[in-house]
Scaffold this motif. Structure first.
Motif: not given
Lengths: 467, 275
Positions: A11-12, A14-16, A18-19, A29, A220, B250-251
């Motif tokens: 995971l990037t 940013n994604e982390k 965000f969650i 999410i 995720y 997500l992506s």
């Protein structure tokens, strides 16, 4: 292998973030609330002991098989239950074939502990000959799709498969009574396993911000979480197992809250599993009439067949593939011969003599399904579906019909009516000298039908279901 | 002489076929193929970077993993893996993505005869679902030889075990192309008369084998229409990229693989609509 690492799920940042930020406002999410489970769907396939569970995007299959083996030396009276977990590479690009990874071993152990230590599956009933021969039940779990929370999904799949598994009945025989004879399913009805309660695993994920806890994490959330805990409880709020292996430290109050929530979830999931298994069992019983010929099709062609009118149709062995309409017309007969599953639209009956398959189990087993198909019960369910069958209603004409055509038996709505059926059957028996075996069987079924007919449909189902 | 099969089929009759695609969420492509009671689920991941040690790095590599329904993995599983791998290697265009590995994972859900052909059909559909570039599709069928010399198609497990010999055959799917007719022939024969893979078990005479080939080829025409028809209806949903994007949580980017998959399916749609 470096090539494998290139495919693992990353995971990037940013994604982390965000969650985690969303979780702080109690948002997940996929739109769930923190303590909501995803949708559970349980499907069974035609053979016994196989279940397919979908928990959101997670997809797990379980297969149960049993074999006779020697027991362990220190437990000569108990059978064994073993779990084999396969993290198939199709579930996740980071799963590799070959040696099971740590996560796979842990999953297998958690589910195994939940079933074995809590004595959910009765292993003493699996003993056939003490010290020599016991049943070894093997559960194969295949993880097909990793959408997160594999433990819970695999646990549900294992339970559903164990509940619908039937092992062959065996008895002791031979000269010294020491030889084990396994009866094939056509001769004696296979028996279900004795399962005392259902241990349900509920997994919680902990995040590093302010003791955020969620139930049933997706993959995720699993990549972001700081720690996890799996609590295995049954519907009576008994804790069967708790697994918290490392990860974040968590306050005691949070653990207690989690256990309370797990209790509620376990109760919900238990009801879902029971409903699914029940509907599978009723469907299986309705199909049971046709299960026999697929196995004995090879014998029928050799044995003396008393075919009514269609001589030239080859016996259709695997009539399970027939559609629902032919199913309904088959259950006209109190016998299990289905070859004419397809042809019975013409209301013909094929009678096969010397057919002892329906005399299964003794009067001691009150399982209505093991006593052979209850023709009245089936006809009632058919009638309630509104199928119109010609010449179905007259009871008086049953005399003639018994001798040749399809047997139109009006499902008796109350005991009085059914007792008159039995009288009619008896008169037929006396008048019709031939086909006595078939009449005797019809009588027997009618008598058992009497007992069950007075019960409600749901009560009958409860009797079958041993929980 | 008519043979009475246990389930009442004629000698040339196939079991009911069912194919569904895009079943799994994590896999790049997935398909399940059902022939009667035999059901196989295949997932495809790829192309991934790098090839294994003994493989040619100038070409794409296909890796097959066969998972039986229960029990230990043994030599027969390795044999199936090798057969499926060689078959898929001949239908994939290997020069497009050199030095990559495409993993094909086969999971047997139920085995009631004709297991290997079922797996090959499912693998082909899964490759299309994943968007792996293929030269053409492949359809596989199993033919059994009875003692009387009669050939029956698509046997069940009982029939397979009781027959004298059986052969599984993989044929290329006929190509519907806008190119002129002549270019579809290879050395004077139409392309679909070729055989990609053939394996036999038991002893049969040469004439019997050639008979099997003829029967099998005729039957695969039906199977290939089923396969093609199944690949088509998804095109309406594939055409909208929004759908493809919504499938990924997500992506927001659509991968090159999915793009390729859409183009391939558009190809099939246009090809069969011109036919």
């Amino acid at each position: 292998m470096e090539t494998r690492l290139a495919n693992s799920f990353r995971l990037t940042v940013n994604e982390k973030k965000f969650i985690e930020t969303a979780l702080q406002s109690d948002l997940r999410i996929d739109g769930r609330r923190p303590f909501d489970f995803r949708n559970i769907s349980i499907k069974f396939s035609r053979e016994e002991g196989s279940a397919e569970v979908q928990l959101g995007q997670t997809h797990v299959m379980a297969f149960v098989t049993a074999q006779l083996t020697q027991p362990y030396k220190d437990r000569p009276n108990e059978g064994t239950l073993s779990m084999f977990t396969e993290f198939s590479p199709m579930a996740d690009p980071s799963f590799e074939p070959g040696r099971p990874s740590e996560a796979a071993v842990e999953l297998g152990r958690v589910i195994d502990r939940g079933l074995r230590e809590s004595r959910a599956v009765d292993t003493e009933s699996l003993c056939v000959l003490s010290g020599k021969s016991v049943w070894a039940v093997r559960v194969d779990l295949h993880i097909l799709d990793n959408g997160g929370n594999l433990v819970d999904a695999a646990n549900i799949a294992a339970l559903a498969a164990l509940l619908t598994f039937r092992r062959p009945e065996c008895s002791l025989g031979g000269e010294d009574g020491q030889q084990v004879i396994v009866h094939p399913p056509e001769v004696r009805e296979p028996l279900p396993l004795i399962i005392h309660h259902l241990p349900i695993a509920v997994t919680f994920a902990f995040f590093s911000n302010e003791s955020t806890v969620v139930v049933d994490p997706t993959h995720y959330e699993e990549a972001v979480m700081g720690g996890r805990m799996t609590a295995t409880l049954n519907a009576n709020n008994d804790i069967c197992a708790i697994q918290k292996a490392g990860g974040e430290g968590v306050l005691q109050s949070v653990i207690m809250q989690c256990l309370r929530i797990a209790g509620q979830k376990a109760y919900d999931i238990t009801t879902k599993i029971k409903n699914a298994v029940e509907s599978y069992n009723t469907e299986r019983a309705l199909r049971k009439i046709k299960r026999h010929p697929s196995a004995v099709a090879l014998d029928i062609s050799g044995a003396g067949v008393n075919i009514g009118k269609n001589q030239n149709k080859p016996l259709k062995g695997d009539s399970e593939r027939s559609n629902l309409t032919s199913e309904k017309s088959v259950t006209d007969q109190s016998m299990d011969i289905e070859g004419e599953a397809k042809s019975s639209e013409q209301q013909q009956t094929n009678k096969i003599d010397g057919d002892a398959k329906n005399f299964i189990g003794g009067p001691s087993s009150w399982d209505p399904y093991s006593a052979g198909v209850n023709s009245d019960f089936l006809k009632a369910s058919l009638a309630s579906r509104g199928m119109t069958m010609p010449s179905r209603k007259e009871q008086g004409s049953r005399g003639e019909n018994m001798s040749g055509e399809a047997k139109p038996v009006d499902p008796p709505e109350d005991i009085n009516v059914s007792s008159s059926n039995i009288e009619a059957a008896e008169t037929v028996l006396r008048t019709n000298g031939e086909r006595t075996l078939q009449d005797a069987e019809y009588l027997r079924l009618a008598y058992t039908g009497l007992a069950y007919f007075s019960l409600e449909l749901t009560e009958v189902k409860c009797k079958v279901f041993r929980l | 002489m008519e043979i009475d099969r246990l389930d009442g089929r004629k000698a040339n009759q196939l079991r009911p076929l069912a194919c569904s695609r895009n079943i799994l969420n994590r896999a790049h492509g997935s398909a399940s193929w059902t022939q009667g009671d035999t059901k196989v689920l295949v997932a495809v991941y790829g192309p991934k970077a790098g090839t294994k040690k003994n493989e040619n790095p100038e070409k794409a590599c296909i890796e097959v993993i066969w998972k039986p329904k229960s029990g230990q993995i043994g030599k027969s599983e390795r044999e199936y893996e090798m057969i499926v791998k060689r078959t898929l290697q001949s239908i994939c265009i290997l020069n497009i993505n050199p030095n990559t590995t495409t993993s094909v994972i086969v999971q047997v859900i139920n085995d009631d005869g004709a297991l290997l052909p079922c797996a090959i059909n499912a693998a082909c559909a899964a490759l299309v679902d994943a968007g792996i570039p293929l030269k053409h599709l492949a359809v596989a069928i199993c033919c059994c030889l009875a003692d009387s010399g009669y050939i029956i198609l698509d046997p069940t497990k009982l029939e397979e075990q009781s027959m004298k010999a059986y052969a599984y055959l993989v044929f290329p799917n006929s190509i519907l192309s806008v190119r002129p007719e002549g270019s579809l022939k290879v050395q004077g024969e139409p392309m679909e008369h070729g055989v990609i893979t053939s394996g036999t078990q038991g002893a049969m005479s040469v004439d019997d084998y050639l008979n099997c080939l003829e029967r099998g080829r005729a039957a695969t025409a039906k199977m290939s229409t089923v396969l093609r028809r199944n690949l088509q209806p998804q095109i309406a949903s594939d055409l909208s990229f929004g759908d493809a994007i919504s499938r990924r949580d997500l992506s927001g980017m659509i991968s090159q693989r999915e793009f390729y998959g859409v183009i391939l399916r558009l190809d099939l749609a246009s090809a069969s609509s011109t036919a």
